[in-house]
Design an enzyme around this catalytic site. Structure first.
Site, PDB file in Angstrom:
ATOM      1  N   LYS A  55       0.840  -1.200   0.000  1.00 49.52           N
ATOM      2  CA  LYS A  55       0.000   0.000   0.000  1.00 49.52           C
ATOM      3  C   LYS A  55       0.875   1.251   0.000  1.00 49.52           C
ATOM      4  O   LYS A  55       0.621   2.213  -0.731  1.00 49.52           O
ATOM      5  CB  LYS A  55      -0.951  -0.022   1.204  1.00 49.52           C
ATOM      6  CG  LYS A  55      -2.072  -1.033   1.021  1.00 49.52           C
ATOM      7  CD  LYS A  55      -2.779  -1.422   2.298  1.00 49.52           C
ATOM      8  CE  LYS A  55      -3.752  -2.566   2.027  1.00 49.52           C
ATOM      9  NZ  LYS A  55      -4.255  -3.221   3.250  1.00 49.52           N
ATOM     10  N   GLN A  99      -4.297  -2.051   9.603  1.00 43.48           N
ATOM     11  CA  GLN A  99      -4.216  -3.358   8.926  1.00 43.48           C
ATOM     12  C   GLN A  99      -4.877  -4.432   9.790  1.00 43.48           C
ATOM     13  O   GLN A  99      -4.546  -4.599  10.964  1.00 43.48           O
ATOM     14  CB  GLN A  99      -2.748  -3.707   8.639  1.00 43.48           C
ATOM     15  CG  GLN A  99      -2.563  -4.977   7.845  1.00 43.48           C
ATOM     16  CD  GLN A  99      -3.186  -4.922   6.436  1.00 43.48           C
ATOM     17  OE1 GLN A  99      -3.050  -3.936   5.728  1.00 43.48           O
ATOM     18  NE2 GLN A  99      -3.871  -5.983   6.048  1.00 43.48           N
ATOM     19  N   ASP A 122     -11.361   2.979   4.558  1.00 46.80           N
ATOM     20  CA  ASP A 122     -11.637   1.563   4.273  1.00 46.80           C
ATOM     21  C   ASP A 122     -12.993   1.114   4.841  1.00 46.80           C
ATOM     22  O   ASP A 122     -13.265  -0.084   4.931  1.00 46.80           O
ATOM     23  CB  ASP A 122     -10.499   0.680   4.834  1.00 46.80           C
ATOM     24  CG  ASP A 122     -10.487  -0.716   4.200  1.00 46.80           C
ATOM     25  OD1 ASP A 122     -11.114  -0.893   3.136  1.00 46.80           O
ATOM     26  OD2 ASP A 122      -9.860  -1.622   4.762  1.00 46.80           O
TER      27      ASP A 122
END
Ligand code: NAP
Length: 281
Positions: A55, A99, A122
């Site tokens: 990323k 994450q 996200d």
């Protein structure tokens, strides 16, 4: 005559998205704004470390700043939330990605909830999830959004189709089910307690695999002419679909790698740029 197959090329979809983003990033830079994504990695899980590195590299290639926060595996929920709050308060950070999964003793849900909604690129907060379910999320979860993005890029009709989603996780199966429903598919969401899974999958015009088990979806589960989207990623570069076997019946299919993965990353970059644009107005 052999039926034609459509390989849904995630690299192509991602390249198209990034091309569009380049212009947006240039316009932001004229205003002195550089989009910035903060990634948080807790612990030393090698797969998670790879995802975070990918990323960061993707940001760099596109001219997006990235800030990486690495925390040890013995981090407490309180310490993780404190680190998130610091990023929440930093005006130079536009998006925050924690994450998943975090080491077990940490309350992952509490940590996700700490992310400010306007930086939740996200779609992991309850509010982001709910907005997606209602159909007006600024930033739906990246992998579900990538799946819809691939279908749309290839002009695959969703309305009126029967979509079978295998998996109901809060970051993938549930939000992609909601997105397909909002696009007027009839959706069946399956999980580990679903009975007669193979027969249900056989009804799917669109099958989305989000199980976390390599080559789980078998070739004879696929209705002839169906669209198969494999969101899975397992050790050894295997998806959740037995690709070669499913290709026989499918009309269209995403490969692994180079399917959903690159589009997920491009979607994260897109959301970060959009968050920076909102910040700039
Ligand atoms: P997860 O949280 O482990 O969820 C897996 C889901 O599969 C659960 O809902 C589970 O059901 C269901 N399941 C497990 N065994 C099953 C079975 N035998 N029959 C039917 N359903 C079953 O996984 P996730 O985070 O959603 O990830 C799913 C996959 O997507 C993984 O391969 C992961 O690596 C991949 N992934 C890819 C990306 C990307 O960018 N491409 C991003 C995120 C995840 P229960 O709810 O009943 O337990």
């Amino acid at each position: 005559m052999k039926a034609e197959k459509l390989i849904l090329d995630g690299n192509r979809v991602a390249a198209n998205m990034k091309e569009k983003l380049a212009g947006q990033i240039n316009r932001l830079s004229e205003k002195g704004i550089v989009p910035c994504l903060a990634t948080i990695l807790v612990g030393d899980d090698p797969s998670s470390a790879t995802y975070v590195r990918m990323k960061g590299n993707a940001c760099k290639r596109l001219g997006i700043h990235s800030v990486r926060v690495d925390l040890p595996s013995n981090t407490t929920t309180y310490e993780l939330i404190a680190a998130i709050n610091k990023l929440n308060d930093d005006p130079n950070i536009h998006g925050i990605l924690l994450q998943h999964p975090v080491p077990h003793p940490i309350d992952e849900r509490a940590a996700f909830e700490a992310i400010r909604i306007d930086k939740d690129v996200d779609g992991v907060t309850t509010q982001g999830f709910a907005q997606n379910a209602f159909g007006f999320a600024d930033y739906p979860s990246c992998t579900p959004a990538a799946i819809i993005g691939i279908l749309e890029y290839y002009n695959i009709p969703i309305e009126g189709k029967h979509a079978v989603v295998i998996g109901r996780s809060p970051i993938l199966g549930k939000p992609v089910s909601a997105m397909l429903l909002n696009k007027n598919a009839t959706v069946t969401t399956c999980h580990s307690k679903t009975a007669n899974l193979d027969n249900i999958v056989r009804l799917g015009d669109i099958v989305v695999a989000a199980v976390g088990k390599p080559k789980f979806v078998q070739g004879d589960w696929i209705k002839p002419g169906a669209i198969v989207v494999d969101a899975g990623y397992n050790k050894g570069n295997f998806g959740d679909v037995d690709y070669d076997a499913c290709l026989k019946n499918a009309y269209a299919i995403t490969p692994v790698p180079a399917g959903v993965g690159p589009v997920t990353i491009a979607t994260l970059l897109k959301h970060t740029v959009e968050a920076a644009e909102k910040f700039g107005y």
